[in-house]
Design an enzyme around this catalytic site. Structure first.
Site, PDB file in Angstrom:
ATOM      1  N   THR A 121       0.666  -1.148   0.160  1.00  0.00           N
ATOM      2  CA  THR A 121       0.055  -0.017  -0.014  1.00  0.00           C
ATOM      3  C   THR A 121       0.915   1.273   0.019  1.00  0.00           C
ATOM      4  O   THR A 121       2.027   1.124   0.488  1.00  0.00           O
ATOM      5  CB  THR A 121      -0.868  -0.234   1.212  1.00  0.00           C
ATOM      6  OG1 THR A 121      -1.504   1.366   1.255  1.00  0.00           O
ATOM      7  CG2 THR A 121      -0.016  -0.171   2.540  1.00  0.00           C
ATOM      8  N   ASP A 122       0.362   2.342  -0.393  1.00  0.00           N
ATOM      9  CA  ASP A 122       0.990   3.701  -0.625  1.00  0.00           C
ATOM     10  C   ASP A 122       1.178   4.162   0.815  1.00  0.00           C
ATOM     11  O   ASP A 122       2.134   5.181   1.148  1.00  0.00           O
ATOM     12  CB  ASP A 122       0.451   4.739  -1.262  1.00  0.00           C
ATOM     13  CG  ASP A 122      -1.222   4.999  -0.922  1.00  0.00           C
ATOM     14  OD1 ASP A 122      -1.575   4.255   0.157  1.00  0.00           O
ATOM     15  OD2 ASP A 122      -1.991   5.866  -1.609  1.00  0.00           O
ATOM     16  N   GLU A 123       0.276   3.645   1.970  1.00  0.00           N
ATOM     17  CA  GLU A 123       0.472   4.096   3.371  1.00  0.00           C
ATOM     18  C   GLU A 123       2.011   3.820   3.971  1.00  0.00           C
ATOM     19  O   GLU A 123       2.120   4.397   4.889  1.00  0.00           O
ATOM     20  CB  GLU A 123      -0.574   3.471   4.144  1.00  0.00           C
ATOM     21  CG  GLU A 123      -2.130   3.803   3.488  1.00  0.00           C
ATOM     22  CD  GLU A 123      -2.968   3.484   4.793  1.00  0.00           C
ATOM     23  OE1 GLU A 123      -2.784   3.613   5.984  1.00  0.00           O
ATOM     24  OE2 GLU A 123      -4.412   3.598   4.446  1.00  0.00           O
ATOM     25  N   TYR A 148      -1.258  -0.287  11.071  1.00  0.00           N
ATOM     26  CA  TYR A 148      -1.498  -1.031   9.991  1.00  0.00           C
ATOM     27  C   TYR A 148      -0.285  -0.743   9.041  1.00  0.00           C
ATOM     28  O   TYR A 148       0.037  -1.458   8.409  1.00  0.00           O
ATOM     29  CB  TYR A 148      -3.095  -0.318   9.436  1.00  0.00           C
ATOM     30  CG  TYR A 148      -3.128  -0.745   7.907  1.00  0.00           C
ATOM     31  CD1 TYR A 148      -3.030  -2.077   7.511  1.00  0.00           C
ATOM     32  CD2 TYR A 148      -3.125   0.202   6.952  1.00  0.00           C
ATOM     33  CE1 TYR A 148      -3.345  -2.418   6.243  1.00  0.00           C
ATOM     34  CE2 TYR A 148      -3.128  -0.081   5.398  1.00  0.00           C
ATOM     35  CZ  TYR A 148      -3.296  -1.347   5.130  1.00  0.00           C
ATOM     36  OH  TYR A 148      -3.321  -1.775   3.723  1.00  0.00           O
ATOM     37  N   LYS A 152       2.427  -3.222   7.323  1.00  0.00           N
ATOM     38  CA  LYS A 152       2.684  -3.545   5.860  1.00  0.00           C
ATOM     39  C   LYS A 152       4.098  -3.147   5.436  1.00  0.00           C
ATOM     40  O   LYS A 152       4.551  -3.813   4.651  1.00  0.00           O
ATOM     41  CB  LYS A 152       1.602  -2.630   5.059  1.00  0.00           C
ATOM     42  CG  LYS A 152       0.204  -2.968   5.218  1.00  0.00           C
ATOM     43  CD  LYS A 152       0.014  -4.397   4.688  1.00  0.00           C
ATOM     44  CE  LYS A 152       0.181  -4.248   3.260  1.00  0.00           C
ATOM     45  NZ  LYS A 152      -0.230  -5.921   2.492  1.00  0.00           N
ATOM     46  N   LYS A 187     -15.138   0.540   5.009  1.00  0.00           N
ATOM     47  CA  LYS A 187     -14.433   1.415   4.324  1.00  0.00           C
ATOM     48  C   LYS A 187     -15.228   2.613   4.085  1.00  0.00           C
ATOM     49  O   LYS A 187     -16.349   2.661   3.843  1.00  0.00           O
ATOM     50  CB  LYS A 187     -13.537   0.763   3.235  1.00  0.00           C
ATOM     51  CG  LYS A 187     -12.914  -0.555   3.711  1.00  0.00           C
ATOM     52  CD  LYS A 187     -11.612  -0.132   4.256  1.00  0.00           C
ATOM     53  CE  LYS A 187     -10.599  -1.315   4.958  1.00  0.00           C
ATOM     54  NZ  LYS A 187     -10.558  -2.569   4.177  1.00  0.00           N
ATOM     55  N   ARG A 191     -19.263   2.223   3.207  1.00  0.00           N
ATOM     56  CA  ARG A 191     -19.932   2.624   4.534  1.00  0.00           C
ATOM     57  C   ARG A 191     -20.804   3.954   4.230  1.00  0.00           C
ATOM     58  O   ARG A 191     -21.985   3.902   4.734  1.00  0.00           O
ATOM     59  CB  ARG A 191     -18.784   2.988   5.608  1.00  0.00           C
ATOM     60  CG  ARG A 191     -19.746   3.508   6.861  1.00  0.00           C
ATOM     61  CD  ARG A 191     -18.712   4.084   7.837  1.00  0.00           C
ATOM     62  NE  ARG A 191     -19.516   4.279   9.150  1.00  0.00           N
ATOM     63  CZ  ARG A 191     -19.596   5.302  10.100  1.00  0.00           C
ATOM     64  NH1 ARG A 191     -18.081   6.152  10.066  1.00  0.00           N
ATOM     65  NH2 ARG A 191     -20.009   5.158  11.075  1.00  0.00           N
ATOM     66  N   ASP A 270     -12.163  13.138  14.538  1.00  0.00           N
ATOM     67  CA  ASP A 270     -11.374  12.596  13.518  1.00  0.00           C
ATOM     68  C   ASP A 270     -10.464  11.360  13.943  1.00  0.00           C
ATOM     69  O   ASP A 270     -10.725  11.103  15.214  1.00  0.00           O
ATOM     70  CB  ASP A 270     -10.116  14.005  13.301  1.00  0.00           C
ATOM     71  CG  ASP A 270      -9.493  13.951  11.946  1.00  0.00           C
ATOM     72  OD1 ASP A 270      -9.816  12.778  11.457  1.00  0.00           O
ATOM     73  OD2 ASP A 270      -8.833  14.707  11.932  1.00  0.00           O
TER      74      ASP A 270
END
Ligand code: NAD
Ligand code: TDX
Length: 332
Positions: A121-123, A148, A152, A187, A191, A270
């Protein structure tokens, strides 16, 4: 490529990839999936029996993984705990599945000398400021900010170490936020679509100015197949379709496509540590491998996705109440 093992093949990306492999190759696909809350056997409905073997099991189970990897031409490793909010509630399964599970898959591929593609993932790159003119590239430093993303990132480091130290034939892809049919209702897009279908107001975290770089699941799957076919061993390819939008913009599109006013949502608490912006520069994938996204009109893609959720209530309904109860407890 005649035999492919897809771990996590009952999840959103994994099932999208299985359908893509069935449509675009002759491969017989084995799916290994634990069917956690996010996995759904029904996501594989429509795949002909003679092209699919489904095994319910854990990627951390050495014996099961070893037996399934033996004899495959390619393993695509999609199995993961994938939801940021869930990792903030309880990070431990993310360490087990995403890190230990990846090590188990790597060892099986090493023992049996099987080609691996690792879906990331880009995260792993952390986030960018809203006004940063740059985007993530394959050279961006790893700066994961959430449990998370850190799990990854750890998995990616393991894959690269196995390539360098053991000569494992592996490639990696880091893709941006993916949307489309069969994504779990935890997600953002599913959602809010299912909230609107249920007559509830959508929930936007914080200001809603956070930016994600959206790509359709079909384009993500096509990129993975292209990398399996032609990617250079040891390389990482960033996957993205120039789809940057704020969460507020995406929600406004969904609301309007569903006949609501663009401001018919609530701002809620948030997400702690909420990444501000992701943005992918997919030049390597485009130039080296000739991949091009096909679904570049986000509004059209969202419209089709909304139709899919309208027509597949039986797929998502069993999970909706539990997901919303958990969000409710957190004030989201
Ligand atoms: P998902 O949660 O929908 O699917 C994950 C699948 O893995 C589920 O079917 C689940 O049952 C299975 N699984 C979980 N733990 C397992 C275990 N221990 N053993 C076997 N199976 C297990 O997630 P997704 O969105 O499809 O993500 C899949 C992969 O794609 C992840 O690696 C994720 O990091 C990556 N990815 C996702 C996105 C996105 O926007 N969804 C973007 C980029 C990368
Ligand atoms: O109800 C919500 N309201 C809201 O404003 C939810 C569920 C999310 N959000 C925000 C948080 C994020 O800024 O929307 C954005 C997208 O949230 P998610 O769908 O949870 O995705 P994200 O955290 O960006 O991570 C996703 O993309 C990268 C996938 O879940 C990961 O698996 C993938 O690696």
């Amino acid at each position: 490529m005649r035999a492919v093992l897809v771990t996590g093949g009952a999840g959103f990306i994994g099932s999208g990839l299985v359908h893509h492999l069935i449509a675009h190759t002759d491969a017989v696909v084995t799916v290994l999936d634990k069917l956690t809350g996010a996995g759904n056997r029904d996501s594989l409905t429509g795949v002909p029996d003679e092209r699919l073997r489904f095994v319910r099991g854990d990627v951390c189970d050495v014996a099961v993984v070893d037996e399934l990897v033996a004899g495959q031409d390619v393993v695509v490793h999609c199995a993961a705990e994938s939801h940021n909010d869930a990792a903030l509630r309880d990070p431990r399964p993310f360490v087990d599945t995403n890190i230990v599970g990846t090590a188990v898959v790597l060892e099986a591929c090493r023992r049996h000398d099987v080609r691996l593609h690792h879906v990331s993932t880009d995260e792993v790159f952390g986030d960018l400021a809203l006004d940063d003119p740059t985007r993530f590239t394959e050279a961006s430093p790893y700066r994961p900010s959430s449990p998370y993303a850190a799990s990854k990132a750890s998995a990616d480091h393991l894959v690269r170490a196995w390539v360098r130290s053991f000569g494992l034939r592996a490639t990696l892809s880091s893709c941006s936020n993916t949307y489309g049919p069969r994504q779990h209702v935890e997600k953002l897009i599913p959602r809010q679509v299912t909230n609107i279908l249920d007559g509830r107001r959508p929930r936007l975290y914080g200001s809603g100015a956070h930016v994600r770089d959206w790509i359709h699941v079909e384009d993500h799957s096509a990129a993975v197949l292209r990398i399996i076919e032609a990617g250079r061993i040891g390389e990482t390819y960033l996957v993205g379709a120039d789809g940057e939008h704020s969460n507020r913009e995406v929600l406004a599109m969904v609301l309007q496509l569903m006949g609501q006013s663009a401001d018919a949502f609530d701002h809620v608490r948030d997400r702690p540590g909420h990444d501000v912006r992701y943005a992918i520069d997919a030049t390597r994938l485009r130039h080296e491998l000739g991949w091009r996204p096909q679904h570049t009109d986000l509004e059209a893609g969202l419209s089709e996705t909304i139709t899919w959720y309208r027509e597949h209530e039986a797929w998502w309904r069993p999970h909706k109440a539990t997901v919303e109860q958990e969000y409710e407890r957190e004030g989201r």
